[in-house]
Design an enzyme around this catalytic site. Structure first.
Site, PDB file in Angstrom:
ATOM      1  N   GLU A 120       3.878 -32.185 -15.729  1.00  0.00           N
ATOM      2  CA  GLU A 120       4.095 -33.928 -15.260  1.00  0.00           C
ATOM      3  C   GLU A 120       2.328 -33.024 -15.267  1.00  0.00           C
ATOM      4  OE1 GLU A 120       5.084 -36.245 -15.648  1.00  0.00           O
ATOM      5  OE2 GLU A 120       7.601 -35.614 -15.608  1.00  0.00           O
ATOM      6  N   CYS A 133      -1.288 -39.882  -9.484  1.00  0.00           N
ATOM      7  CA  CYS A 133      -1.155 -39.975 -11.360  1.00  0.00           C
ATOM      8  C   CYS A 133      -1.055 -40.830 -11.856  1.00  0.00           C
ATOM      9  CB  CYS A 133      -0.227 -38.250 -11.440  1.00  0.00           C
ATOM     10  SG  CYS A 133       1.131 -38.679 -10.655  1.00  0.00           S
ATOM     11  N   LYS A 146       6.921 -23.212  -4.670  1.00  0.00           N
ATOM     12  CA  LYS A 146       5.646 -23.229  -4.245  1.00  0.00           C
ATOM     13  C   LYS A 146       5.131 -24.325  -4.219  1.00  0.00           C
ATOM     14  CE  LYS A 146       1.756 -22.860  -5.309  1.00  0.00           C
ATOM     15  NZ  LYS A 146       1.045 -22.972  -4.418  1.00  0.00           N
ATOM     16  N   GLU A 181     -10.277 -38.074 -15.230  1.00  0.00           N
ATOM     17  CA  GLU A 181      -9.198 -38.797 -13.164  1.00  0.00           C
ATOM     18  C   GLU A 181      -9.833 -38.622 -12.225  1.00  0.00           C
ATOM     19  OE1 GLU A 181      -6.235 -35.683 -13.181  1.00  0.00           O
ATOM     20  OE2 GLU A 181      -5.379 -38.129 -12.401  1.00  0.00           O
TER      21      GLU A 181
HETATM   22  P1  NAP Z   1      -3.029 -28.375  -8.995  1.00  0.00           P
HETATM   23  O1  NAP Z   1      -4.655 -28.388  -8.230  1.00  0.00           O
HETATM   24  O2  NAP Z   1      -3.086 -28.734 -10.096  1.00  0.00           O
HETATM   25  O3  NAP Z   1      -2.430 -28.026  -8.072  1.00  0.00           O
HETATM   26  C1  NAP Z   1      -1.285 -28.441  -8.211  1.00  0.00           C
HETATM   27  C2  NAP Z   1      -0.498 -26.628  -7.434  1.00  0.00           C
HETATM   28  O4  NAP Z   1      -0.836 -25.656  -8.179  1.00  0.00           O
HETATM   29  C3  NAP Z   1      -0.712 -27.109  -6.273  1.00  0.00           C
HETATM   30  O5  NAP Z   1       0.767 -26.165  -6.261  1.00  0.00           O
HETATM   31  C4  NAP Z   1      -1.550 -25.598  -6.146  1.00  0.00           C
HETATM   32  O6  NAP Z   1      -1.836 -23.956  -5.258  1.00  0.00           O
HETATM   33  C5  NAP Z   1      -0.732 -25.048  -7.921  1.00  0.00           C
HETATM   34  N1  NAP Z   1      -1.774 -23.723  -8.601  1.00  0.00           N
HETATM   35  C6  NAP Z   1      -3.261 -24.246  -8.548  1.00  0.00           C
HETATM   36  N2  NAP Z   1      -3.659 -23.182  -9.325  1.00  0.00           N
HETATM   37  C7  NAP Z   1      -2.633 -22.457 -10.265  1.00  0.00           C
HETATM   38  C8  NAP Z   1      -2.559 -21.528 -10.809  1.00  0.00           C
HETATM   39  N3  NAP Z   1      -3.470 -20.870 -11.401  1.00  0.00           N
HETATM   40  N4  NAP Z   1      -1.392 -21.282 -11.197  1.00  0.00           N
HETATM   41  C9  NAP Z   1      -0.070 -21.469 -10.454  1.00  0.00           C
HETATM   42  N5  NAP Z   1      -0.059 -22.961  -9.836  1.00  0.00           N
HETATM   43  C10 NAP Z   1      -1.598 -23.367  -9.177  1.00  0.00           C
HETATM   44  O7  NAP Z   1      -2.924 -30.522  -8.789  1.00  0.00           O
HETATM   45  P2  NAP Z   1      -3.699 -31.268  -7.184  1.00  0.00           P
HETATM   46  O8  NAP Z   1      -4.909 -30.940  -7.111  1.00  0.00           O
HETATM   47  O9  NAP Z   1      -2.455 -30.503  -6.130  1.00  0.00           O
HETATM   48  O10 NAP Z   1      -3.136 -32.327  -7.811  1.00  0.00           O
HETATM   49  C11 NAP Z   1      -3.519 -33.087  -8.318  1.00  0.00           C
HETATM   50  C12 NAP Z   1      -2.862 -33.431  -9.693  1.00  0.00           C
HETATM   51  O11 NAP Z   1      -1.944 -33.543  -9.927  1.00  0.00           O
HETATM   52  C13 NAP Z   1      -3.835 -34.486 -10.206  1.00  0.00           C
HETATM   53  O12 NAP Z   1      -4.165 -33.925 -11.723  1.00  0.00           O
HETATM   54  C14 NAP Z   1      -2.555 -35.314 -10.874  1.00  0.00           C
HETATM   55  O13 NAP Z   1      -2.489 -36.757 -11.339  1.00  0.00           O
HETATM   56  C15 NAP Z   1      -1.651 -34.309 -10.341  1.00  0.00           C
HETATM   57  N6  NAP Z   1      -0.356 -35.256 -10.769  1.00  0.00           N
HETATM   58  C16 NAP Z   1       0.309 -35.030 -11.879  1.00  0.00           C
HETATM   59  C17 NAP Z   1       1.898 -35.763 -11.405  1.00  0.00           C
HETATM   60  C18 NAP Z   1       2.473 -36.535 -12.819  1.00  0.00           C
HETATM   61  O14 NAP Z   1       4.214 -36.831 -12.228  1.00  0.00           O
HETATM   62  N7  NAP Z   1       1.726 -36.092 -13.995  1.00  0.00           N
HETATM   63  C19 NAP Z   1       1.739 -35.973 -10.026  1.00  0.00           C
HETATM   64  C20 NAP Z   1       1.747 -35.562  -9.014  1.00  0.00           C
HETATM   65  C21 NAP Z   1      -0.383 -35.508  -9.506  1.00  0.00           C
HETATM   66  P3  NAP Z   1      -2.635 -24.598  -4.507  1.00  0.00           P
HETATM   67  O15 NAP Z   1      -2.613 -25.265  -4.282  1.00  0.00           O
HETATM   68  O16 NAP Z   1      -1.767 -23.453  -3.837  1.00  0.00           O
HETATM   69  O17 NAP Z   1      -3.494 -24.280  -4.883  1.00  0.00           O
END
Ligand code: NAP
Length: 497
Positions: free
Chosen positions: A264, A298, A188, A395
């Site tokens: 992650e 991140c 997804k 962050e």
């Molecule tokens: P996010 O809002 O948490 O979304 C990540 C993924 O989760 C998307 O596919 C999103 O889908 C899905 N999602 C959101 N709410 C959900 C729920 N209630 N149930 C199931 N899936 C759900 O994060 P983001 O804004 O895309 O990315 C930024 C974050 O990712 C930052 O905090 C960053 O640090 C972290 N990140 C971490 C790493 C690592 O390796 N540690 C790498 C990259 C990014 P939708 O798009 O449809 O909302």
């Protein structure tokens, strides 16, 4: 939308990206007929309209993955390796298309998208090599009663949820080791940037991946897709990259089904410039660690700690570099930083700057949105930052670089660790003893020493504390998709001992 010279024709490229859901090897409409749009954050134009999956579609995708799990697990490692290798070669062959797609849907400059193609493709090559060298262990019980075989079996069907900031590599970092281990999956992607994953899946089918092994379901509502899949006992593993807040929610769901998880999550990386650092290298490292991907990483340096003896020299040079950035559409030549992903991200940057300046920080460069079409915010350096400010505590995920000064190693270690996160950290020093003291003292899963970019398919990527669980990439990465089976065989000499 004008394509730069040498880049693929954009309309033709978008026409090649499948718009349906990939279920059982077929691109299909969602059962409800629902759709959603994908926008270009630099121009606010609609790039594509995709099928939006609901719960029924999600479960059909899981069924497709579960149906071929045993068959895929039984394929010869060499066969899986060669499909991964063919996928690597196909991505490289379509390098310009992947780079352009990422710039279109996510905004980063083409040069950065191109670097991500290299990085993202490498997961396929790395794990194609790991597939045929994935060893178990043979040993004896200490009493000599049994010979022990420890083997790794594919964990089973997986749900892989990816974020928008690195559309190719966040997908391949999960898909490649899962395929290598012999798992089938439902992916997804983030709804803001699904096109790269759609195109990648098409390329993998062409590279010989059997139907049903990789299924892709994008949609308007992430939880409508993830919840039914995670509640289904056929799912055995969930791997998530995204925010800590969403990670917590998913861990709660995973607990109901006792799912294996890899998480992650977010980061709040310290970057420490010691008094004995090579300042030119530290400036270059800080610029890369902070501004790559417009700070939307991140691993992005979230707090830059500079020893007071070198603070003036470092800050002047760092600010000069950042102030010289050209901001614009990532497809345009010479652009160093693209837009942020969505309007809310720009508003968040404004709030961070307002909070910091109200509490005494100084804007050394930038500090405001760039008016006009697209979601642009000027690359910003804040000086005089303190732990009371939101930019220290949260962050940032955008192009704001908070700079703080410190006096002693003890003080900087305490401040650097003052965060719930523990993903990346960076230290610039020419002193090897100090380097080891920092490594011992910093509570982070990864550390860059005199290096601002540390991600690599061969490296174990991951965090401690609220930055997550598990590791991606490296030899560790494949075992996130396996379960250990122990065989105890009676030792033929045990009666005689
Ligand atoms: P996010 O809002 O948490 O979304 C990540 C993924 O989760 C998307 O596919 C999103 O889908 C899905 N999602 C959101 N709410 C959900 C729920 N209630 N149930 C199931 N899936 C759900 O994060 P983001 O804004 O895309 O990315 C930024 C974050 O990712 C930052 O905090 C960053 O640090 C972290 N990140 C971490 C790493 C690592 O390796 N540690 C790498 C990259 C990014 P939708 O798009 O449809 O909302």
């Amino acid at each position: 939308m004008n394509a730069p010279q040498g880049a693929p024709d954009i309309k033709a490229l978008l026409g090649k990206v499948p718009t349906g859901l990939l279920i059982g090897g077929e691109w299909v409409e969602s059962a409800s007929g629902d759709t959603f749009e994908v926008l270009n954050p630099a121009t606010e134009e609609v790039l594509a309209t995709l099928a939006s999956a609901d719960a029924d579609d999600a479960l059909r995708a899981l069924s497709a993955a579960a149906d071929v799990q045993d068959e895929w697990a039984r394929t010869a490692p060499r066969e899986r390796a060669e499909i991964l290798r063919a996928g690597f070669e196909a991505i490289v062959e379509h390098r310009d298309e992947f780079a352009t797609l990422m710039t279109l849907e996510m905004g980063k400059p083409l040069a950065e998208s191109d670097a991500e193609v290299t990085y993202g493709a490498e997961y396929l090559r790395w794990f194609s090599e790991e597939t045929v060298r994935h060893y178990g262990r043979v040993s004896s019980t200490p009493e000599g009663t049994l010979r022990m075989i420890t083997r790794y079996k594919p964990v089973g069907p997986c749900l892989l949820i990816t974020p928008w900031n690195f559309p190719l590599s966040m997908a391949t970092r999960k898909i490649a080791p899962a395929l290598a281990a012999g798992c089938t999956m439902v992916v997804k992607p983030a709804k803001l940037t699904p096109l790269t994953t759609q195109y990648f899946a098409k390329i993998m089918l062409e590279a010989g991946l059997p139907a049903g092994v990789l299924n892709v379901v994008s949609g308007k509502s992430a939880s409508a897709i993830s919840e039914p899949i995670m509640a289904d006992s056929r799912l055995r593993k969930m791997s998530f990259t995204g925010s800590t807040a969403v990670g917590r929610v998913l861990l709660e769901s995973a607990a109901q089904n006792i799912l294996r998880t890899s998480m992650e999550l977010g980061g709040n990386a310290p970057l420490i410039v010691c008094e004995d650092a090579n300042i030119e290298e530290a400036v270059a490292g800080a610029v890369a660690a902070k501004m790559r991907n417009g700070g939307q990483a991140c691993t992005s340096a979230n707090r830059i700690f500079v020893h007071e003896e070198v603070a003036q020299e470092f800050t002047e040079k760092f600010v000069a570099e950042i102030a010289a950035f050209t901001v614009g559409n990532g497809l345009d030549e010479g652009v160093r930083m693209g837009p942020l992903i969505e309007p809310a991200a720009v508003e968040k940057m404004e709030e961070f700057v307002r909070d910091a300046t109200r509490k005494g920080a100084h804007v050394a460069t930038g500090g405001a949105r760039i008016e006009g079409k697209g979601y642009f915010f000027a690359p910003t350096v804040l000086t005089g930052v303190t732990p009371q400010m939101r930019v220290f505590q949260e962050e940032i995920f955008g192009p704001i670089a908070p700079v703080l000064t410190y006096r002693s190693e003890e003080e900087v270690l305490r401040l650097a660790n003052t965060t719930e996160y523990g993903l990346a950290s960076y230290v610039f020093t020419e002193n090897i003893d100090r380097l080891w003291r920092m490594a011992d003292g910093l509570e982070f899963g990864m550390m860059g020493f005199n290096a601002g970019v540390i991600s690599n398919a061969a490296a174990p990527f991951g965090g401690v504390k609220q930055s997550g669980l598990g590791r991606e990439g490296s030899a560790e990465g494949i075992n996130e998709y396996t379960s250990v089976q122990y065989l105890g065989l009676r030792d033929p000499y045990s009666q005689r001992r």
